[in-house]
Scaffold this active site. Structure first.
Site, PDB file in Angstrom:
ATOM      1  N   GLU A   1       0.840  -1.210   0.000  1.00  0.00           N
ATOM      2  CA  GLU A   1       0.000   0.000   0.000  1.00  0.00           C
ATOM      3  C   GLU A   1       0.873   1.257   0.000  1.00  0.00           C
ATOM      4  O   GLU A   1       0.548   2.253  -0.655  1.00  0.00           O
ATOM      5  CB  GLU A   1      -0.937   0.004   1.217  1.00  0.00           C
TER       6      GLU A   1
ATOM      7  N   TRP B   1       2.232   1.683  -3.469  1.00  0.00           N
ATOM      8  CA  TRP B   1       1.222   2.310  -4.340  1.00  0.00           C
ATOM      9  C   TRP B   1       1.325   3.828  -4.243  1.00  0.00           C
ATOM     10  O   TRP B   1       1.181   4.538  -5.235  1.00  0.00           O
ATOM     11  CB  TRP B   1      -0.191   1.860  -3.931  1.00  0.00           C
TER      12      TRP B   1
ATOM     13  N   TRP C   1     -19.513  10.931 -21.854  1.00  0.00           N
ATOM     14  CA  TRP C   1     -20.093  10.768 -20.522  1.00  0.00           C
ATOM     15  C   TRP C   1     -21.515  11.312 -20.474  1.00  0.00           C
ATOM     16  O   TRP C   1     -21.878  12.192 -21.241  1.00  0.00           O
ATOM     17  CB  TRP C   1     -19.247  11.517 -19.483  1.00  0.00           C
TER      18      TRP C   1
ATOM     19  N   ASN D   1     -10.995   1.560   1.783  1.00  0.00           N
ATOM     20  CA  ASN D   1     -10.404   1.504   0.446  1.00  0.00           C
ATOM     21  C   ASN D   1     -11.149   0.568  -0.513  1.00  0.00           C
ATOM     22  O   ASN D   1     -11.327   0.887  -1.689  1.00  0.00           O
ATOM     23  CB  ASN D   1      -8.926   1.080   0.529  1.00  0.00           C
TER      24      ASN D   1
ATOM     25  N   TRP E   1     -15.478  10.421 -14.457  1.00  0.00           N
ATOM     26  CA  TRP E   1     -14.734  10.137 -13.229  1.00  0.00           C
ATOM     27  C   TRP E   1     -14.178  11.399 -12.585  1.00  0.00           C
ATOM     28  O   TRP E   1     -13.965  11.449 -11.367  1.00  0.00           O
ATOM     29  CB  TRP E   1     -13.592   9.141 -13.504  1.00  0.00           C
TER      30      TRP E   1
ATOM     31  N   TRP F   1      -9.022   6.870  -8.983  1.00  0.00           N
ATOM     32  CA  TRP F   1     -10.192   7.128  -9.839  1.00  0.00           C
ATOM     33  C   TRP F   1      -9.945   6.660 -11.267  1.00  0.00           C
ATOM     34  O   TRP F   1     -10.829   6.066 -11.900  1.00  0.00           O
ATOM     35  CB  TRP F   1     -10.569   8.613  -9.798  1.00  0.00           C
TER      36      TRP F   1
END
Length: 441
Positions: free
Chosen positions: A262, A265, A294, A329, A347, A370
């Site tokens: 994590e 990341w 969209w 998460n 998004w 995202w």
């Protein structure tokens, strides 16, 4: 509050590193040979954009500054705290004091990079050195490269290279305390109050910066289940630097490879932002995804924001976010996928909503997460991976404990029907994405 000194000084500028302990830029400032004055700027450019004048994050920052100030006062030093725009403040500081050197830790966000370039120009005019240091990540920018000497754009090979390179040198703390005698001895006056800056104090009970070893030992087994208190909640401390990433990585390496991943990341998304700055300017990592048509449906977006979609795990997550500025998460992935793929809403709208609400909001991680969920980001998986929110709830909240905590009307007539059919939404999403990608070829 001003400093009464005519001697040459070094200034250390706090930003995302609100601690005296194990702070890279502060360490180098204290070893510069000049008396050091710490500085923090409440940046009007950022604060003026905040709609909520009781924003918990501002109280968190203020508390951290007061804590630093208390530590400094105990050794006869102080911190200069200013409120305004950084460029105006640096112009004044350059005129008021004989600045030999300015030290700070690198911030990789687009606004911060542009701001620092302008500050560099201001202090350079007075022959002042401007030095930035790596502090909030273990590896930055181009420190981890592929065999082709290019930045990694997929996490798994990046994480392997990260682990191969990471040794005790990179995880060692900076012994700032050894050099505390090099702070300028001075006594400051008052610092701007939250009220003077247009904000109110929040009474939010912030999570502890301590991550128990016991929690890390069970982390891989429990972290995906939102009803469990099994995550570290360390995000806000990492975001504002009230903890050291090096100490945390050492602890993770000893206790949990999953937790270490994590943290990797975090580094991964920071180097994506640094090497591909277009992602921080509203663009998809993969340009073809900017062709998606969209839906701009305000009512649907509002239902998602309010947690009234009729999909319990999505609704629980959004209500948790709205209530406490945090979302588990696993649920972040489900809610983000639902907005971008089930509702086919851009998004970027979801990213902006999270930015407004998350206490641990971090541009690199928020944008990365995202875009991962929307399929436009760095992930190697194909865009047709679409989370089924019902299946996710059954798998990760089988007893509905998390759902019932945040959606008390679940299972009653008051709870709405699903706002969109999963099968129809999936087919609509695949069609829209395929058309966009065909266009982008």
């Amino acid at each position: 509050m001003s400093i009464s000194t005519k001697e040459k000084i070094a200034v250390f500028w706090f930003r995302r590193d609100l601690r005296l302990h194990d702070n890279a830029g502060l360490y180098y400032a204290l070893r510069s040979g000049y008396p050091v004055v710490p500085l923090f700027i409440f940046d009007k450019n950022i604060l003026d954009d905040l709609e909520n004048k009781q924003d918990d994050r501002i109280t968190f920052i203020y508390n951290a500054i007061e804590s630093i100030r208390k530590e400094l006062k105990a050794i006869g030093a102080d911190i200069l705290v200013r409120y305004g725009t950084p460029l105006e403040i640096w112009k004044k500081l350059s005129d008021e004091y004989d600045l030999a050197e300015v030290y700070t830790n690198t911030d990789y966000e687009v606004y911060a990079t542009e701001r620092d370039q302008e500050v560099y120009k201001i202090v350079k005019e007075k022959k002042t050195a401007f030095k930035t240091c790596k502090d909030q990540v273990i590896f930055e920018k181009k420190e981890i490269l592929s065999l082709q000497k290019t930045p990694f754009t997929v996490f798994t090979p990046y994480s392997r290279a990260w682990k191969e390179k990471c040794d005790t040198f990179y995880l060692s703390s900076y012994p700032t305390e050894k050099y505390f005698g090099n702070f300028l001895t001075w006594e400051g006056g008052t610092i701007p109050t939250l009220k003077e800056m247009g904000f109110e104090t929040s009474d939010y009970q912030f999570p502890s910066e301590d991550v128990p070893a016991e929690l890390l030992k069970d982390y891989s087994k429990k972290r995906d289940f939102p009803a469990e208190e099994a995550t570290s909640r360390i995000g806000i401390h990492l975001r504002f630097g009230t903890v050291s990433i090096r100490e945390l990585a050492r602890k993770a390496r000893e206790n949990s490879d999953t937790f270490l991943n994590e943290l990797i990341w975090r580094d991964f998304y920071q180097q994506i932002l640094a090497n591909f700055p277009h992602v921080g300017k509203g663009h998809a990592f993969r340009p073809a995804y900017d062709h998606i048509k969209w839906r701009y449906d305000e009512e649907d977006f509002r239902k998602w924001c309010d947690g009234k979609t009729g999909y319990p795990m999505v609704d629980a997550g959004m209500r948790q976010l709205n209530a406490i500025g945090f979302m588990h998460n696993r649920v972040r992935m489900v809610t983000a996928s639902f907005l971008s793929k089930h509702l086919l809403i851009d998004w970027r709208m979801g990213e902006a909503y999270f930015a407004k609400k998350l206490l641990d909001y971090d541009l690199a991680a928020n944008n990365g997460g995202w875009q991962w969920a929307a399929g436009s980001g760095t992930d190697a998986a194909p865009y047709f991976r679409i989370f089924n929110p019902t299946a996710q709830a059954e798998r990760f909240d089988p007893k509905k404990e998390y759902i019932r905590k945040w959606v008390p009307e679940y299972g009653t007539n008051e709870y709405p029907e699903p706002m969109v059919d999963h099968k129809m939404a999936r087919e609509r999403c695949l069609k829209a994405y395929k058309e966009a990608l065909d266009k982008g070829k």
